[in-house]
Design a protein around this motif. Structure first.
Motif, mmCIF file in Angstrom:
data_model
loop_
_atom_site.group_PDB
_atom_site.id
_atom_site.type_symbol
_atom_site.label_atom_id
_atom_site.label_comp_id
_atom_site.label_asym_id
_atom_site.label_seq_id
_atom_site.Cartn_x
_atom_site.Cartn_y
_atom_site.Cartn_z
ATOM 1 N N SER A 377 -8.959 7.609 -7.732
ATOM 2 C CA SER A 377 -8.522 6.180 -8.469
ATOM 3 C C SER A 377 -8.808 5.876 -9.705
ATOM 4 O O SER A 377 -9.947 6.207 -10.372
ATOM 5 N N ILE A 378 -8.067 5.168 -10.445
ATOM 6 C CA ILE A 378 -8.410 4.833 -11.917
ATOM 7 C C ILE A 378 -8.189 3.212 -12.033
ATOM 8 O O ILE A 378 -8.411 2.809 -13.253
ATOM 9 N N ALA A 379 -7.810 2.801 -10.998
ATOM 10 C CA ALA A 379 -8.030 1.005 -11.007
ATOM 11 C C ALA A 379 -8.069 0.523 -9.530
ATOM 12 O O ALA A 379 -7.960 1.217 -8.832
ATOM 13 N N MET A 380 -8.272 -0.742 -9.617
ATOM 14 C CA MET A 380 -8.491 -1.355 -8.205
ATOM 15 C C MET A 380 -7.823 -2.896 -8.262
ATOM 16 O O MET A 380 -7.735 -3.369 -9.395
ATOM 17 N N ALA A 381 -7.522 -3.359 -7.217
ATOM 18 C CA ALA A 381 -7.091 -4.788 -7.268
ATOM 19 C C ALA A 381 -7.102 -5.289 -5.927
ATOM 20 O O ALA A 381 -7.577 -4.566 -5.035
ATOM 21 N N ASP A 382 -7.039 -6.823 -5.912
ATOM 22 C CA ASP A 382 -7.152 -7.375 -4.665
ATOM 23 C C ASP A 382 -6.137 -8.331 -4.265
ATOM 24 O O ASP A 382 -6.211 -9.049 -3.205
ATOM 25 N N TYR A 383 -4.812 -8.342 -4.803
ATOM 26 C CA TYR A 383 -3.891 -9.359 -4.366
ATOM 27 C C TYR A 383 -2.939 -9.036 -3.368
ATOM 28 O O TYR A 383 -2.726 -10.065 -2.450
ATOM 29 N N GLY A 384 -2.340 -7.997 -3.261
ATOM 30 C CA GLY A 384 -1.477 -7.846 -1.931
ATOM 31 C C GLY A 384 -0.046 -7.668 -2.321
ATOM 32 O O GLY A 384 0.352 -8.063 -3.639
ATOM 33 N N ASN A 385 0.716 -7.182 -1.571
ATOM 34 C CA ASN A 385 2.187 -6.895 -1.857
ATOM 35 C C ASN A 385 2.919 -8.457 -1.840
ATOM 36 O O ASN A 385 2.679 -9.236 -1.017
#
Length: 594
Positions: A377-385
């Motif tokens: 992994s080189i990034a993360m997020a929490d928004y969703g499709n």
């Protein structure tokens, strides 16, 4: 024409992803040329998308968090620390377009190794080939007067929303939707098609008379195109012209932006939509002229609708008078009649690269409270499709979008392979990332694009320094650079970038050390308690709780992980009732460094 001297890293497209890539490569000591084909940097962040898409503040890190902190600092310095503007900026994530633009320029000004040029569009690439791999040798640019300039680079980064450089290099790409069985995606249609997520403008508007500009009819306005909205109003399903979040025609995002401004958007699942599915199909691979025609059509439709609602005598008086209270902002978009210079391109080309990000990548893993784990992994997020629709059924007003979905998921990781083409060994693509349609709908957010751009910039620098293909960049070294620069590769709700433990916890999390920290059967809740609008508290089930005592079972698992990473075990503390999780992770990180 003689080629310009070599540049270490060439970034095409000064979108947020492109800017983040340029800054990261420049901070790593490389010479960088940042090329923007228009006269305005910042992409949608400076063209109306001021109500940033994320859910919890804990998901923000790296390049975007730095940008938001700078926006907040701007308001503190300009208006005072206790001013309404600072509060309205929501920690700098809600900036006026003119402020976002100024902050981006100031950020780039801090990096003398980053040169930037405007109004230079890509016209040709020179490639070389050895064995099975291809390499970009140079890019030729053209300005509005027809003058050309050729740039040689060691590594190229395509920061454009559309993947224009990638496509010109012959990289495999796709537009449209995959069928459900291709990647096993429940949100995908049964069969593949050419449908594309719809576009609209993100107008910036105000009700404050002193800063309000009255809209005028757009070129090509025809009254008969808009009379159908009268039936929608008569249906009683529309209560206001401007409101939030539904039962309106123009979604005026709340909370309000600094300066009494509103970011205007399409009403999800609404009776009247701003987004125009099908009208954008020519955009991804279109010429500049074809894209301009699509821009003009969207402008005529959306400004025309507003003009009709404000002026047509058949519009009910209450609606007409309400609409007249709104106008463009006098102090925004001065070069384009106070209208956004860019259309909100939600989706265009998508690279088909080393890794293809799909729906399953942002869904829960089989066990635990986290999404699928990516060691690279080189990034993360929490928004969703999130998809505003790909097709419209029925009349322009009162019909219905299809292909629309809003899928809540736990915070998710993004693997390095989504940046990598299979065919070109010196190209990184953080904008038109390698993904399915459904997967892309979780990645197409400005904070995520900035994280991907930052990763691309650091990866480009490593490839230059070690003279190796981008596909061979050591991901652990890349992660280490990202963590050192405050960019998270896994969501940790209680150890944020300003913590002295951030880099160590992120390193441990990247190795898998934070999986299954919660007892089996812990309820899975993808989002925290709602704060306002789409914004929430931290996602539950994602804290490391460094002060918690280290129990024997966790110590055994963590020791096995440390051993698999060749971390010396002798200096690692044991579970004795007083040793904490934090003690173990700090000791492991120190031992690994030494």
């Amino acid at each position: 024409m003689a080629a310009d001297p070599n540049v270490d890293v060439v970034v095409y497209g000064a979108t947020p992803a492109g800017i983040a890539a340029a800054v990261a490569a420049g901070k790593s000591g490389q010479s960088v040329l940042l090329i923007e084909p228009t006269n305005r940097i910042g992409g949608l962040v400076t063209s109306g998308l001021s109500h940033t898409d994320f859910h919890s503040l804990e998901s923000l890190s790296g390049a975007f968090l730095d940008f938001a902190n700078r926006v907040e600092a701007h308001y503190i310095e300009t208006d005072g620390p206790d001013s309404p503007q600072v509060e309205a900026s929501y920690h700098g994530t809600f900036g006026e377009p003119k402020v976002n633009l100024a902050v981006f320029h100031a950020l780039l000004d801090e990096h003398p190794r980053v040169e930037r040029i405007h109004q230079h569009a890509l016209s040709a690439l020179k490639l070389s080939e050895s064995q099975s791999q291809k390499r970009i040798e140079s890019a030729t640019l053209v300005d509005p007067q027809g003058n050309t300039r050729t740039i040689r680079g060691s590594v190229f980064v395509d920061g454009s929303y559309e993947g224009d450089l990638m496509a010109m290099a012959g990289v495999e790409w796709r537009a449209g939707r995959e069928g459900r069985d291709e990647h096993g995606e429940s949100l995908a249609p049964e069969a593949a098609d050419d449908q594309l997520q719809a576009y609209n403008f993100r107008f910036i508007m105000t009700q404050e008379e002193s800063n309000r500009v009255t809209p005028v009819a757009p070129p090509g306005y025809q009254r008969e195109d808009f009379v159908g909205v009268l039936d929608a109003i008569a249906s009683k399903k529309i209560e206001r012209v401007f409101d939030y979040p539904s039962k309106c025609i123009f979604k005026a995002h709340l909370p309000v932006l600094p300066g009494g401004k509103y970011d205007i958007n399409d009403v999800s699942r609404g009776l009247v939509r701003l987004s125009l599915p099908g009208k954008n199909l020519g955009w991804p691979d279109g010429t500049a002229e074809e894209r301009q025609a699509i821009y003009d059509e969207h402008l005529r439709d959306q400004v025309g609708l507003l003009y009709f609602l404000q002026n047509d005598p058949e519009v009910p008086e209450a609606f007409r008078q309400e609409a007249k209270q709104w106008g463009w902002c006098r102090d925004e978009f001065l070069d384009t009649n106070h209208l956004p210079p860019q259309l909100y391109v939600r989706e265009a080309r998508r690279m088909q690269g080393v890794s293809i990000y799909t729906q399953t990548d942002s869904e829960y893993a089989e066990e635990g409270t986290r999404a699928k784990f990516h060691r690279d992994s080189i990034a993360m997020a929490d928004y969703g499709n999130n998809c505003h629709g790909t097709h419209h059924e029925g009349p322009r007003f009162g019909g219905k979008h299809s292909g629309e979905f809003y899928n809540p998921v736990p915070p998710y990781q993004i693997p390095y392979g989504v940046l990598l083409p299979k065919e070109i060994d010196n190209l990184l693509v953080p904008g038109a990332v390698s993904s399915s349609h459904v997967g892309f709908c979780a990645l197409r957010l400005e904070p995520v694009w900035m994280s991907l751009g930052q990763a691309a910039g650091h990866a480009a620098a490593l490839a230059v320094q070690l003279d190796q293909p981008v596909q061979q960049v050591d991901v652990a070294s890349l992660q280490s650079q990202l963590h050192a620069n405050g960019s998270a590769t896994i969501y940790v709700s209680d150890v944020l970038p300003d913590s002295p433990d951030f880099a160590g916890v992120q390193w441990w999390g990247a190795a898998g050390g934070l999986l299954k920290l919660y007892p089996e059967g812990t309820p899975r809740k993808p989002r925290g308690k709602k704060l306002h609008g789409q914004y929430t508290e931290a996602a539950p089930g994602h804290a490391v709780e460094l002060d918690q005592p280290l129990d024997a079972k966790l110590e055994q698992r963590w020791r096995a992980l440390a051993e698999s990473m060749s971390v010396p075990l002798a200096g690692l503390p044991k579970a004795n009732g007083t040793t904490t999780r934090g003690d173990f992770i700090r000791a492991a990180a120190t031992a690994a460094r030494e």
